[in-house]
Design a protein around this motif. Structure first.
Motif, PDB file in Angstrom:
ATOM      1  N   TYR A  31       1.086  -1.292   0.083  1.00  0.00           N
ATOM      2  CA  TYR A  31      -0.123  -0.352   0.031  1.00  0.00           C
ATOM      3  C   TYR A  31       0.742   1.218  -0.100  1.00  0.00           C
ATOM      4  CZ  TYR A  31       0.533   0.262   4.980  1.00  0.00           C
ATOM      5  OH  TYR A  31       1.342  -0.454   6.337  1.00  0.00           O
ATOM      6  N   ILE A  32       0.544   2.329  -0.961  1.00  0.00           N
ATOM      7  CA  ILE A  32       1.460   3.280  -0.907  1.00  0.00           C
ATOM      8  C   ILE A  32       0.302   4.754  -0.740  1.00  0.00           C
ATOM      9  CG2 ILE A  32       1.122   3.260  -3.829  1.00  0.00           C
ATOM     10  CD1 ILE A  32       4.225   4.310  -3.503  1.00  0.00           C
ATOM     11  N   GLY A  33       0.856   5.625  -0.733  1.00  0.00           N
ATOM     12  CA  GLY A  33       0.735   6.817  -1.135  1.00  0.00           C
ATOM     13  C   GLY A  33       0.443   7.622  -2.110  1.00  0.00           C
ATOM     14  N   ALA A  34      -0.972   8.358  -2.920  1.00  0.00           N
ATOM     15  CA  ALA A  34      -1.087   8.954  -3.668  1.00  0.00           C
ATOM     16  C   ALA A  34      -0.265  10.202  -3.940  1.00  0.00           C
ATOM     17  CB  ALA A  34      -2.294   9.323  -4.461  1.00  0.00           C
ATOM     18  N   ARG A  35      -0.042  10.923  -4.408  1.00  0.00           N
ATOM     19  CA  ARG A  35      -0.106  12.871  -4.474  1.00  0.00           C
ATOM     20  C   ARG A  35      -0.880  13.552  -3.403  1.00  0.00           C
ATOM     21  NH1 ARG A  35      -3.399  16.187  -7.052  1.00  0.00           N
ATOM     22  NH2 ARG A  35      -4.175  15.167  -8.492  1.00  0.00           N
ATOM     23  N   ALA A  36      -1.430  12.963  -2.717  1.00  0.00           N
ATOM     24  CA  ALA A  36      -2.029  13.884  -1.859  1.00  0.00           C
ATOM     25  C   ALA A  36      -3.202  12.754  -1.367  1.00  0.00           C
ATOM     26  CB  ALA A  36      -2.899  15.252  -2.200  1.00  0.00           C
ATOM     27  N   TRP A  37      -3.912  13.857  -0.379  1.00  0.00           N
ATOM     28  CA  TRP A  37      -4.924  12.543   0.311  1.00  0.00           C
ATOM     29  C   TRP A  37      -4.576  11.370   0.630  1.00  0.00           C
ATOM     30  CZ3 TRP A  37      -5.998  14.238  -4.635  1.00  0.00           C
ATOM     31  CH2 TRP A  37      -6.262  15.683  -3.874  1.00  0.00           C
ATOM     32  N   GLY A  38      -3.611  10.857   1.686  1.00  0.00           N
ATOM     33  CA  GLY A  38      -3.319  10.103   1.843  1.00  0.00           C
ATOM     34  C   GLY A  38      -2.846  10.408   3.744  1.00  0.00           C
ATOM     35  N   ALA A  39      -3.321   8.910   4.714  1.00  0.00           N
ATOM     36  CA  ALA A  39      -3.319   9.598   5.604  1.00  0.00           C
ATOM     37  C   ALA A  39      -1.542   9.433   6.074  1.00  0.00           C
ATOM     38  CB  ALA A  39      -4.033   8.239   7.234  1.00  0.00           C
ATOM     39  N   ARG A  40      -0.741   9.608   5.385  1.00  0.00           N
ATOM     40  CA  ARG A  40       0.527   9.987   6.262  1.00  0.00           C
ATOM     41  C   ARG A  40       0.819  11.075   4.651  1.00  0.00           C
ATOM     42  NH1 ARG A  40      -0.837   7.506   9.614  1.00  0.00           N
ATOM     43  NH2 ARG A  40       0.216   6.054  10.119  1.00  0.00           N
TER      44      ARG A  40
END
Length: 551
Positions: A31-40
């Motif tokens: 699981y990985i975060g996109a450029r924005a709107w991830g909890a990290r």
């Protein structure tokens, strides 16, 4: 006969490169975060980088989930919708979301997973999410195996994702507003200031009884010894926390859990199997104690804190620990963490009565900085008169016709043909068998065998991407009423934290324990930061919950 259950080991990825290493070291999904709107918020990635990770993952039938799991502002919804379509178009396997208003958008047919930030602790909540179309739900960290089993029994068709390793939030998932209340940095917007890792004074009946202690800083989760229980309870996805962790952490912890999971599956081959393909070949022996940890908690339903330090303790030093020059050691002295460097390991003599920990091991770091694992997909190669084929462990096949005429050889050629075709080198494949079915003892030049080998591996690689089993799910936009978040109300009557962790239990004042001194049982308790900010504590002993209110 019941269908064999696919189990995924789900690893974190701060970057695409770390995600690739996670898969290489045994992850079935990342699981990985996109450029924005991830909890990290500090772990964002471009669509292009995520696409590169997806292409690599899908070669092994591993999945990539992208986090869009913050609370959203109304003005952001249109841009979020565009991002979701971009993530769908590059082949993202699922989105992990928190804000149910996403369901009102015009969404592509991409599966949605319910983030732990939704506070998923009961069968009723999981059933509601399943009815809304969530095939996978990330459960709250603090659930017992019995509670997980109850949810699975009542919601058998929903995949349950369970945290097995890493940092523990002191608060019930999604129920922490301390960072927002103090600093206007919302944990539900990916900007947590980690109030729980700060030092507090403990006050009982207005008197300070403990100073400068990390009273809310929980030890880390470690379920290595409980994977079998979790699988039997119904867990389908075993999640490692750590989207801010560096590559050496992800390599080591993923490899450790992959090994442990393989052992559990080997005990129950008729019940469980891995969700992805390939065999991992490690070049080191993983040890989770050597990666960042604050000490470990096995029972996440009754967690305890390391009140002396929020920093990494590392591995306990024993008589059998091989120290090296340059190692970093630490120990607790009068309630504070003390660290030092070992300049001469041969002459180091530990002081009596002190437990040392190694929290820096340059030799280990140097080893993990190198390539430390390979992951290979087993193939069998068959050579016939007129054609040659390569078939992988998932049953996909590449083949090509043999047009050339060959002279007969003077020496037996089978071993040479097998040797040349087995040289799969840096490809994702390894030859499990090379079967030569030629009717005559032909001489085939090594250059031609090499060309066949390269063509087959290229074709089979393309086949694996072409026939990747992508899961898709249609969505019809729906409007849901959702509670107004604390970020908008800042209602002081609401607790800023709700915790399973209990400071009374941690400090020997549990109201359920007969050994607790009577004069401490009914006294009000508060904790105070160094700047004077004070939290009053309320205890719901029946449900074993602690609530913190900002005074």
């Amino acid at each position: 006969m019941s269908k064999m259950k696919k189990i995924e080991l789900l690893a974190p990825a701060k970057t695409a490169d770390i995600g690739i290493e996670a898969i290489r070291h045994g992850a079935d999904a990342v699981y990985i975060g996109a450029r924005a709107w991830g909890a990290r918020a500090a772990a964002g990635n471009s669509v292009e980088d995520i696409e590169r990770l997806i292409r690599y993952a899908h070669l092994y039938k591993a999945k990539v989930y992208v986090t869009v799991n913050t609370l959203l502002l109304e003005k952001e919804m249109q841009e979020v919708e565009r991002l979701i379509w971009q993530l769908y178009e590059i082949g993202t396997d699922a989105l992990i979301i928190q804000d149910l208003r996403i369901l009102s958008l015009h969404l592509p047919p991409i599966p949605l997973h319910a983030s732990t930030q939704m506070d998923n602790r009961t069968p009723e909540k999981v059933r509601m999410l399943a009815n809304l179309g969530f095939p996978q739900v990330v459960l709250a960290r603090e659930l017992t195996c019995e509670e997980i089993a109850d949810i699975h029994q009542q919601c058998p068709d929903t995949k349950l994702e369970v945290f097995v390793h890493g940092a523990l939030c002191v608060c019930l998932s999604g129920r922490c507003n301390a960072s927002e209340a103090l600093f206007r940095r919302s944990a539900n917007r990916g900007e947590c200031a980690q109030v729980c890792r700060m030092a507090f004074d403990l006050q009982v009946d207005g008197k300070t009884v403990m100073r400068n202690k990390h009273l809310l800083s929980l030890r880390d989760n470690c379920q290595l010894d409980h994977l079998e229980e979790l699988l039997m309870a119904g867990a389908a996805s075993l999640k490692i926390e750590g989207r801010l962790k560096d590559v050496d952490y992800v390599k080591n912890v993923t490899a450790a859990y992959s090994q442990a999971l393989d052992k559990v599956i080997a005990k129950h081959p008729d019940l469980f199997c891995r969700a992805s393909s390939g065999q991992v070949h490690l070049k080191f022996q993983p040890d989770v104690r050597k990666s960042f940890n604050r000490g470990f908690v096995g029972d996440v339903s009754r967690p305890d804190a390391n009140i002396d330090t929020p920093k990494s303790m590392g591995e306990p030093v024993t008589l059998h620990t091989q120290l090296h020059n340059g190692d970093g050691l630490c120990y607790i002295d009068k309630g504070s963490l003390v660290g030092f460097r070992v300049n001469n390991a041969a002459s180091f003599r530990p002081a009596k009565g002190i437990q040392y920990y190694r929290n820096q091991d340059p030799e280990w770091d140097k080893m993990l900085a190198k390539p430390s694992a390979e992951r290979k997909i087993a193939v069998s190669i068959d050579v016939h008169d007129g054609h040659i084929s390569m078939t992988d462990e998932d049953g996909l096949t590449a083949s090509l016709s043999i047009q050339e005429d060959f002279d007969l050889a003077h020496t037996h050629q089978t071993a040479n043909i097998q040797r040349q075709l087995s040289r799969l080198g840096d490809t994702i494949f390894e030859a499990q068998a090379v079967n030569v079915h030629l009717k005559k003892n032909y001489f085939i030049p090594a250059s031609l065998l090499g060309a066949w080998r390269r063509t087959l591996t290229e074709q089979l690689t393309a086949e694996r991407l072409k026939f990747y089993p992508q899961e898709r799910q249609e969505h019809i936009p729906i409007q849901l009423e959702t509670a107004t978040p604390f970020e908008e109300t800042h209602d002081t009557s609401e607790p800023v934290m709700i915790c399973k962790y209990c400071i009374r239990r941690q400090t020997g004042m549990c109201l359920k324990e007969p050994t607790t001194p009577h004069h401490l049982k009914n006294k009000p308790i508060a904790i105070q930061l160094g700047n004077g900010t004070t939290f009053s504590l309320e205890f719901d002993c029946k449900n074993c919950l602690m609530k913190l209110y900002l005074q």
